[in-house]
Design a protein around this motif. Structure first.
Motif, short mmCIF file in Angstrom:
data_model
loop_
_atom_site.label_atom_id
_atom_site.label_comp_id
_atom_site.label_asym_id
_atom_site.label_seq_id
_atom_site.Cartn_x
_atom_site.Cartn_y
_atom_site.Cartn_z
N ALA A 157 3.29 -21.69 1.57
CA ALA A 157 2.82 -20.70 2.53
C ALA A 157 2.76 -19.35 1.83
N PHE A 158 1.61 -18.74 1.84
CA PHE A 158 1.43 -17.43 1.25
C PHE A 158 1.77 -16.37 2.30
N THR A 159 2.29 -15.25 1.83
CA THR A 159 2.61 -14.15 2.73
C THR A 159 1.48 -13.13 2.69
N GLY A 160 1.30 -12.46 3.80
CA GLY A 160 0.23 -11.48 3.85
C GLY A 160 0.54 -10.36 4.81
N LEU A 161 -0.23 -9.31 4.68
CA LEU A 161 -0.14 -8.15 5.55
C LEU A 161 -1.52 -7.94 6.16
N ALA A 170 8.98 -5.94 1.19
CA ALA A 170 8.78 -6.97 0.16
C ALA A 170 7.29 -7.05 -0.16
N PRO A 171 6.98 -7.42 -1.39
CA PRO A 171 5.56 -7.60 -1.73
C PRO A 171 4.98 -8.81 -1.00
N VAL A 172 3.67 -8.81 -0.85
CA VAL A 172 2.97 -9.92 -0.20
C VAL A 172 1.93 -10.47 -1.16
N ASP A 173 1.50 -11.69 -0.89
CA ASP A 173 0.47 -12.32 -1.72
C ASP A 173 -0.93 -11.82 -1.39
N LEU A 174 -1.12 -11.43 -0.13
CA LEU A 174 -2.47 -11.16 0.37
C LEU A 174 -2.47 -9.96 1.30
N LEU A 175 -3.48 -9.11 1.13
CA LEU A 175 -3.72 -8.01 2.06
C LEU A 175 -5.03 -8.29 2.78
N VAL A 176 -4.99 -8.26 4.09
CA VAL A 176 -6.20 -8.39 4.89
C VAL A 176 -6.36 -7.06 5.62
N VAL A 177 -7.43 -6.36 5.31
CA VAL A 177 -7.65 -5.03 5.89
C VAL A 177 -8.88 -5.07 6.77
N HIS A 178 -8.67 -4.83 8.05
CA HIS A 178 -9.78 -4.77 9.00
C HIS A 178 -10.26 -3.32 9.09
N ARG A 179 -11.55 -3.17 8.95
CA ARG A 179 -12.17 -1.84 9.07
C ARG A 179 -13.56 -2.05 9.63
N ASP A 180 -13.85 -1.48 10.80
CA ASP A 180 -15.18 -1.61 11.37
C ASP A 180 -16.21 -0.95 10.48
N GLU A 188 -11.15 -0.97 -0.92
CA GLU A 188 -10.77 -1.25 -2.31
C GLU A 188 -10.14 -0.03 -2.97
N LYS A 189 -10.70 1.14 -2.72
CA LYS A 189 -10.18 2.38 -3.31
C LYS A 189 -8.76 2.67 -2.79
N ALA A 190 -8.55 2.49 -1.50
CA ALA A 190 -7.23 2.72 -0.91
C ALA A 190 -6.19 1.77 -1.50
N THR A 191 -6.57 0.52 -1.69
CA THR A 191 -5.65 -0.47 -2.25
C THR A 191 -5.30 -0.13 -3.70
N ARG A 192 -6.33 0.21 -4.47
CA ARG A 192 -6.08 0.59 -5.89
C ARG A 192 -5.20 1.83 -5.99
N SER A 193 -5.40 2.79 -5.09
CA SER A 193 -4.64 4.05 -5.17
C SER A 193 -3.15 3.83 -4.96
N LEU A 194 -2.80 2.74 -4.31
CA LEU A 194 -1.38 2.43 -4.08
C LEU A 194 -0.80 1.57 -5.19
N SER A 211 -3.75 -9.95 -3.60
CA SER A 211 -5.16 -10.26 -3.39
C SER A 211 -5.63 -9.53 -2.14
N LEU A 212 -6.88 -9.12 -2.13
CA LEU A 212 -7.42 -8.33 -1.03
C LEU A 212 -8.55 -9.06 -0.34
N VAL A 213 -8.49 -9.09 0.99
CA VAL A 213 -9.57 -9.62 1.80
C VAL A 213 -9.99 -8.51 2.76
N PRO A 214 -11.10 -7.83 2.47
CA PRO A 214 -11.60 -6.85 3.43
C PRO A 214 -12.25 -7.59 4.61
N ALA A 215 -11.83 -7.29 5.82
CA ALA A 215 -12.41 -7.89 7.02
C ALA A 215 -13.24 -6.80 7.70
N ILE A 216 -14.53 -6.83 7.44
CA ILE A 216 -15.41 -5.75 7.89
C ILE A 216 -16.53 -6.34 8.74
#
Length: 117
Positions: free
Chosen positions: A4-8, A64-74, A88-94, A99-104
Protein backbone atom coordinates in the motif's frame (compact mmCIF):
# COMPACT_ATOMS: atom_id res chain seq x y z
CA UNK A 1 0.07 -9.13 -0.50
CA UNK A 2 0.16 -5.83 -2.38
CA UNK A 3 2.17 -2.96 -1.00
CA UNK A 4 0.00 0.00 0.00
CA UNK A 5 1.46 3.32 -1.07
CA UNK A 6 0.92 6.41 1.05
CA UNK A 7 -0.25 9.66 -0.39
CA UNK A 8 -1.37 13.17 0.33
CA UNK A 9 -4.45 14.65 -1.36
CA UNK A 10 -4.45 18.43 -1.48
CA UNK A 11 -7.51 20.23 -2.80
CA UNK A 12 -8.75 23.77 -3.18
CA UNK A 13 -11.57 23.26 -0.69
CA UNK A 14 -13.50 20.72 1.32
CA UNK A 15 -16.08 20.21 -1.43
CA UNK A 16 -13.31 18.64 -3.54
CA UNK A 17 -12.39 15.99 -0.95
CA UNK A 18 -14.62 13.25 -2.48
CA UNK A 19 -12.23 13.27 -5.45
CA UNK A 20 -9.62 11.61 -3.21
CA UNK A 21 -11.79 8.49 -2.90
CA UNK A 22 -12.26 8.43 -6.65
CA UNK A 23 -8.50 8.69 -7.23
CA UNK A 24 -7.90 5.81 -4.80
CA UNK A 25 -10.48 3.74 -6.72
CA UNK A 26 -8.76 4.45 -10.02
CA UNK A 27 -5.46 3.19 -8.60
CA UNK A 28 -7.11 0.09 -7.10
CA UNK A 29 -8.75 -0.68 -10.47
CA UNK A 30 -5.22 -0.85 -11.86
CA UNK A 31 -3.87 -3.09 -9.10
CA UNK A 32 -2.18 -0.38 -7.04
CA UNK A 33 -3.27 0.28 -3.46
CA UNK A 34 -2.95 3.93 -2.45
CA UNK A 35 -4.11 5.38 0.85
CA UNK A 36 -4.53 9.13 0.49
CA UNK A 37 -4.52 11.36 3.54
CA UNK A 38 -6.92 14.28 3.31
CA UNK A 39 -5.68 16.72 5.93
CA UNK A 40 -7.91 19.02 7.90
CA UNK A 41 -6.15 22.38 7.87
CA UNK A 42 -8.35 23.86 10.64
CA UNK A 43 -5.94 22.99 13.50
CA UNK A 44 -3.31 25.14 11.78
CA UNK A 45 -5.48 28.24 12.07
CA UNK A 46 -6.08 28.64 8.37
CA UNK A 47 -3.86 27.89 5.42
CA UNK A 48 -3.55 29.99 2.29
CA UNK A 49 -5.26 28.50 -0.76
CA UNK A 50 -2.17 28.45 -2.98
CA UNK A 51 -0.77 25.04 -3.88
CA UNK A 52 2.59 25.51 -2.16
CA UNK A 53 1.03 26.53 1.17
CA UNK A 54 -1.40 23.61 1.12
CA UNK A 55 1.29 21.07 0.25
CA UNK A 56 3.58 22.40 2.95
CA UNK A 57 0.80 22.35 5.57
CA UNK A 58 -0.33 18.86 4.56
CA UNK A 59 3.16 17.44 4.85
CA UNK A 60 3.62 19.15 8.21
CA UNK A 61 0.40 17.56 9.51
CA UNK A 62 1.43 14.08 8.32
CA UNK A 63 4.83 14.17 10.03
CA UNK A 64 6.16 11.66 7.48
CA UNK A 65 7.06 11.53 3.80
CA UNK A 66 4.56 10.05 1.35
CA UNK A 67 4.97 8.10 -1.86
CA UNK A 68 2.46 10.14 -3.84
CA UNK A 69 1.10 13.67 -3.98
CA UNK A 70 -2.28 14.21 -5.61
CA UNK A 71 -2.98 17.90 -6.09
CA UNK A 72 -6.43 19.01 -7.18
CA UNK A 73 -6.56 22.39 -8.89
CA UNK A 74 -9.45 23.57 -11.05
CA UNK A 75 -8.44 24.73 -14.51
CA UNK A 76 -10.83 27.69 -14.29
CA UNK A 77 -10.02 30.28 -16.95
CA UNK A 78 -6.26 29.68 -16.74
CA UNK A 79 -6.38 26.35 -18.55
CA UNK A 80 -4.87 22.92 -17.97
CA UNK A 81 -1.25 23.71 -18.94
CA UNK A 82 -1.06 26.77 -16.69
CA UNK A 83 -2.45 24.87 -13.70
CA UNK A 84 -0.16 21.88 -14.29
CA UNK A 85 2.86 24.19 -14.38
CA UNK A 86 1.65 25.87 -11.18
CA UNK A 87 1.35 22.51 -9.38
CA UNK A 88 4.74 21.25 -10.61
CA UNK A 89 6.48 24.50 -9.67
CA UNK A 90 4.98 24.46 -6.16
CA UNK A 91 6.07 20.87 -5.62
CA UNK A 92 9.62 21.54 -6.84
CA UNK A 93 9.90 24.65 -4.66
CA UNK A 94 9.38 22.49 -1.58
CA UNK A 95 12.03 19.97 -2.61
CA UNK A 96 9.52 17.13 -2.47
CA UNK A 97 10.59 13.86 -4.06
CA UNK A 98 7.22 12.09 -4.01
CA UNK A 99 5.54 11.15 -7.26
CA UNK A 100 3.08 13.82 -8.39
CA UNK A 101 -0.38 13.39 -9.87
CA UNK A 102 -1.94 16.73 -10.83
CA UNK A 103 -5.74 16.35 -10.79
CA UNK A 104 -6.92 19.19 -12.99
CA UNK A 105 -10.47 18.75 -14.20
CA UNK A 106 -11.56 20.90 -17.07
CA UNK A 107 -14.72 22.94 -16.84
CA UNK A 108 -17.90 20.98 -16.09
CA UNK A 109 -16.31 17.51 -16.05
CA UNK A 110 -15.71 17.43 -12.31
CA UNK A 111 -19.39 17.59 -11.34
CA UNK A 112 -20.25 14.91 -13.87
CA UNK A 113 -17.43 12.69 -12.62
CA UNK A 114 -18.54 12.92 -9.01
CA UNK A 115 -22.08 11.95 -9.99
CA UNK A 116 -21.29 9.18 -12.48
CA UNK A 117 -17.81 7.71 -12.47
Amino acid sequence: MLRAFTGLFVSEGTSDLPLADLVESLFIDRGVVVRLSKPDFAPLGGVAKDVRSRLEAGMRLLHAPVDLLVVHRDSDNAGYDTRRTEVEKATRSLGVFSSLVPAIPVRMTEAWLLLDE
